[in-house]
Motif scaffolding. Structure first.
Motif, PDB file in Angstrom:
ATOM      1  N   GLY A  33       0.791  -1.230   0.000  1.00  0.00           N
ATOM      2  CA  GLY A  33       0.000   0.000   0.000  1.00  0.00           C
ATOM      3  C   GLY A  33       0.825   1.283   0.000  1.00  0.00           C
ATOM      4  O   GLY A  33       2.063   1.269   0.062  1.00  0.00           O
ATOM      5  N   ARG A  63      -3.188  -9.437   0.826  1.00  0.00           N
ATOM      6  CA  ARG A  63      -4.460 -10.054   0.432  1.00  0.00           C
ATOM      7  C   ARG A  63      -4.412 -10.362  -1.061  1.00  0.00           C
ATOM      8  O   ARG A  63      -3.774  -9.601  -1.822  1.00  0.00           O
ATOM      9  CB  ARG A  63      -5.621  -9.077   0.652  1.00  0.00           C
ATOM     10  CG  ARG A  63      -5.851  -8.739   2.083  1.00  0.00           C
ATOM     11  CD  ARG A  63      -7.093  -7.920   2.249  1.00  0.00           C
ATOM     12  NE  ARG A  63      -7.012  -6.648   1.535  1.00  0.00           N
ATOM     13  CZ  ARG A  63      -7.989  -5.759   1.495  1.00  0.00           C
ATOM     14  NH1 ARG A  63      -9.119  -6.020   2.091  1.00  0.00           N
ATOM     15  NH2 ARG A  63      -7.836  -4.624   0.844  1.00  0.00           N
ATOM     16  N   VAL A 222       3.794   5.183  13.885  1.00  0.00           N
ATOM     17  CA  VAL A 222       4.218   5.863  12.649  1.00  0.00           C
ATOM     18  C   VAL A 222       3.400   7.136  12.475  1.00  0.00           C
ATOM     19  O   VAL A 222       2.236   7.186  12.856  1.00  0.00           O
ATOM     20  CB  VAL A 222       3.999   4.965  11.416  1.00  0.00           C
ATOM     21  CG1 VAL A 222       4.893   3.741  11.479  1.00  0.00           C
ATOM     22  CG2 VAL A 222       2.551   4.527  11.262  1.00  0.00           C
ATOM     23  N   LYS A 292      -1.383  10.796  19.200  1.00  0.00           N
ATOM     24  CA  LYS A 292      -1.524  10.771  17.744  1.00  0.00           C
ATOM     25  C   LYS A 292      -2.790  10.034  17.302  1.00  0.00           C
ATOM     26  O   LYS A 292      -3.561  10.508  16.482  1.00  0.00           O
ATOM     27  CB  LYS A 292      -0.280  10.116  17.143  1.00  0.00           C
ATOM     28  CG  LYS A 292      -0.188  10.340  15.658  1.00  0.00           C
ATOM     29  CD  LYS A 292      -0.229   9.073  14.893  1.00  0.00           C
ATOM     30  CE  LYS A 292      -0.412   9.315  13.433  1.00  0.00           C
ATOM     31  NZ  LYS A 292      -0.427   8.116  12.656  1.00  0.00           N
ATOM     32  N   ASN A 373     -12.109   0.772   5.978  1.00  0.00           N
ATOM     33  CA  ASN A 373     -12.082   0.074   7.282  1.00  0.00           C
ATOM     34  C   ASN A 373     -12.407   1.007   8.454  1.00  0.00           C
ATOM     35  O   ASN A 373     -11.810   0.924   9.533  1.00  0.00           O
ATOM     36  CB  ASN A 373     -10.710  -0.582   7.526  1.00  0.00           C
ATOM     37  CG  ASN A 373     -10.401  -1.659   6.511  1.00  0.00           C
ATOM     38  OD1 ASN A 373     -11.306  -2.226   5.922  1.00  0.00           O
ATOM     39  ND2 ASN A 373      -9.130  -1.938   6.286  1.00  0.00           N
ATOM     40  N   LYS A 377     -11.302   1.350  12.594  1.00  0.00           N
ATOM     41  CA  LYS A 377     -10.620   2.602  12.961  1.00  0.00           C
ATOM     42  C   LYS A 377     -11.387   3.315  14.078  1.00  0.00           C
ATOM     43  O   LYS A 377     -10.799   3.839  15.017  1.00  0.00           O
ATOM     44  CB  LYS A 377     -10.512   3.521  11.742  1.00  0.00           C
ATOM     45  CG  LYS A 377      -9.485   3.044  10.739  1.00  0.00           C
ATOM     46  CD  LYS A 377      -9.446   3.945   9.536  1.00  0.00           C
ATOM     47  CE  LYS A 377      -8.543   3.369   8.471  1.00  0.00           C
ATOM     48  NZ  LYS A 377      -8.655   4.060   7.202  1.00  0.00           N
TER      49      LYS A 377
END
Ligand code: NAD
Ligand code: 44H
Length: 497
Positions: A33, A63, A222, A292, A373, A377
């Protein structure tokens, strides 16, 4: 116009690519991704350019559906262009690089033997992943000898087992895992899921001990807004300028932070800091993580369903929207920040930098991308803020309730062929991308409600009670069902402001 491949590189860069292609594969990447390409791979590239990183990366997709991207990368000699755009110390910057770190790009589902070969290679040292929160979960899976394993942690369990067998449990053959999924303690989650598969598949106790003792599952956080492929007009402008097309083109902001809970001696093996990158080795990740995920990601997940329902396409456009922008700022400031156990002024200062990053004039961050998603989340990024109030016996405040109502309205979907579709307040259709089971659960609840003309409050209660979505029964929280129902009822009446 020709497509990007090694002929687009300067002579010196072609030489470096040839060198890369004979470098041992030290990193297995599970995830094709945008994020990994705009963050981790760019870091490896920068470190290689400065002579600090010697290995190369083999990239695979988590996937079966990711195959076209892997093929596109392989067709481009593993190369892609990354454009970093934004403000740095008040100055606008736009930097373009052709990233060359992939010596292999292959589909593990059609070439499982290659995946196995890589997993048992003595050169392999790191496994980096980004499979979203939905991918980093344990789901019971049957094991069939010789067939590729579907889930990400299941793959890791099996491949590690082969490695353990090959090297007879040698301590130095353990690997370092760097999951980049935005879950609190992502490393621990991966290790725990791996151990559960090991248990399901009856791997010996000594293997589980080796996994825990000699493999490292690093928890990290990240941070970089990676916006992926740009709008078509921008892409075409760049392609004419560069003289090549690039299907794997990626854009991101210049800001980046990777906080990794580990000792700084790891710099020797992962020399990102030495290469001048903003990588922190920290003792306690929690403060970085919480501020974050709850503020930056929480606000994204809060704004996205509502933005899409209102016909807004991008983060900046939403932040500039008179009502929605003010709604996001107020919810963060008055409802999310008070739930965090850190000095309020520091959290406000952090939120201000986040709003500034959202307003970056050079990047267009699509709400449709952030929306992928959204159920998992919401569970990770916003439910902890809602739960703070519930645990204190207080009603969940209005902004967070509105965000939850927006999510449920956004997921009012119907199956249409392979897709699930919803409609905006103005009746435009959009397609929702999420875990198939979650979509099936939600759409069948809405479907039944429509068929039986069920009262809205019953439908909302059933949705909120669905523990498979939220990890808990939200319908048992006093007044939440009623508050969400009241908002949804107003929307159903056409009152959308
Ligand atoms: N884009 C960003 O700014 C950013 C920043 C920080 C973290 N992240 C992380 O990246 C994720 C989004 O990735 P992206 O921006 O690269 O988007 P993307 O759509 O380009 O890539 C998503 C990746 O996740 C995989 N994936 C999606 N659902 C999965 C599932 N159920 N099981 C296994 N794999 C699955 C896809 O195959 C793909 O490899 C986030 O959820 C977060 O964990 C992204
Ligand atoms: O990447 P996702 O899809 O998990 O979430 C969307 C955004 O919240 C996310 O990408 C942020 O931009 C990113 O986490 C910033 O570091």
């Amino acid at each position: 116009m020709r497509a990007l491949d090694q002929s687009a590189l300067s002579e010196a860069d072609q030489g470096r690519l040839a060198e890369l292609n004979v470098s041992p594969v030290t990193v297995l990447q599970i995830g094709e991704g945008n994020f990994l390409r705009g963050f981790f791979d760019w870091m490896v590239h920068e470190s290689r350019e400065r002579g600090f990183f010697k290995g190369s990366v083999a990239v695979t997709q988590p996937r079966p559906t990711g195959k076209p991207k892997i093929e596109a990368l392989a067709g481009q000699d593993g190369l892609y262009t990354l454009v970093l755009r934004g403000l740095e110390d008040g100055e606008s910057v736009e930097r373009k690089e052709i990233v060359s770190v992939f010596s292999e790009a292959f589909d593990p589902y059609s070439d499982w033997t290659r995946m196995i070969k890589l997993a048992v290679s003595p050169d392999l040292r790191f496994v980096v992943s980004n499979t979203t929160e939905a991918g980093l979960t344990y789901r019971p899976e049957a094991f069939t000898e010789g067939a590729p394993i579907l889930s990400f942690p299941g793959k890791v369990a099996y491949l590690l087992y082969l490695r353990y067998l090959k090297y007879e449990g040698a301590a130095q053959r353990g690997l370092i895992f760097l999951p980049c999924e935005l879950l609190e303690r992502n490393g621990d989650s991966l290790r725990d899921a791996v151990l559960r598969y090991a248990n399901d598949w009856n791997y010996p106790h000594s293997f589980r001990t080796w996994v825990k003792k000699h493999n490292r599952f690093l928890n990290s956080l990240v941070d970089r807004i990676v916006t992926g492929y740009p709008d078509a007009e921008q892409a075409e402008t760049w392609f004419s300028e560069w003289g090549y097309r690039d299907d794997m083109l990626c854009t991101a902001e210049p800001y980046h932070l990777w906080a990794i809970e580990a000792e700084q001696e790891l710099d020797e093996e992962l020399p990102f800091r030495k290469a001048g990158l903003n990588v922190l080795w920290v003792e306690d990740l929690r403060p970085y993580q919480q501020r974050k995920v709850r503020i930056l990601n929480g606000a994204h997940t809060l704004m996205t369903p509502l933005g899409i329902l209102h016909g807004v396409d991008h983060v900046r456009e939403l932040m500039e929207h008179e009502k929605l922008g003010a709604f996001v700022r107020a919810t963060v400031s008055d409802e999310i920040i008070p739930t965090l156990p850190y000095p309020e002024n520091e959290m406000r200062a952090y939120a201000d930098t986040v709003f500034e990053r959202y307003l970056n004039p050079y990047i267009r961050h699509r709400l449709a991308d952030i929306a992928m998603n959204s159920i998992s989340k919401f569970k990770v990024r916003l439910i902890p803020s809602l739960a703070y109030y519930e645990e204190r016996g207080e009603p969940v405040p209005a902004g967070l309730v509105q965000g939850l109502a927006g999510l449920l309205r956004y997921y009012r979907v119907r199956r249409s062929g392979e897709h699930y579709e919803g409609t905006t307040f103005e009746g435009q259709r959009y397609s929702v991308r999420d875990d198939a089971r979650a979509l099936e659960t939600i759409s069948s609840i809405w479907d039944k409600a429509d068929r039986l003309s069920e009262p809205l409050s019953d439908t909302i209660a059933r949705l909120l009670a669905e523990q498979s979505l939220w990890g808990r029964d939200l319908s048992s929280w006093p007044s939440l069902t009623d508050s969400v129902t009241a908002i949804m009822a107003r929307w159903a009446e056409g009152e959308i402001q």
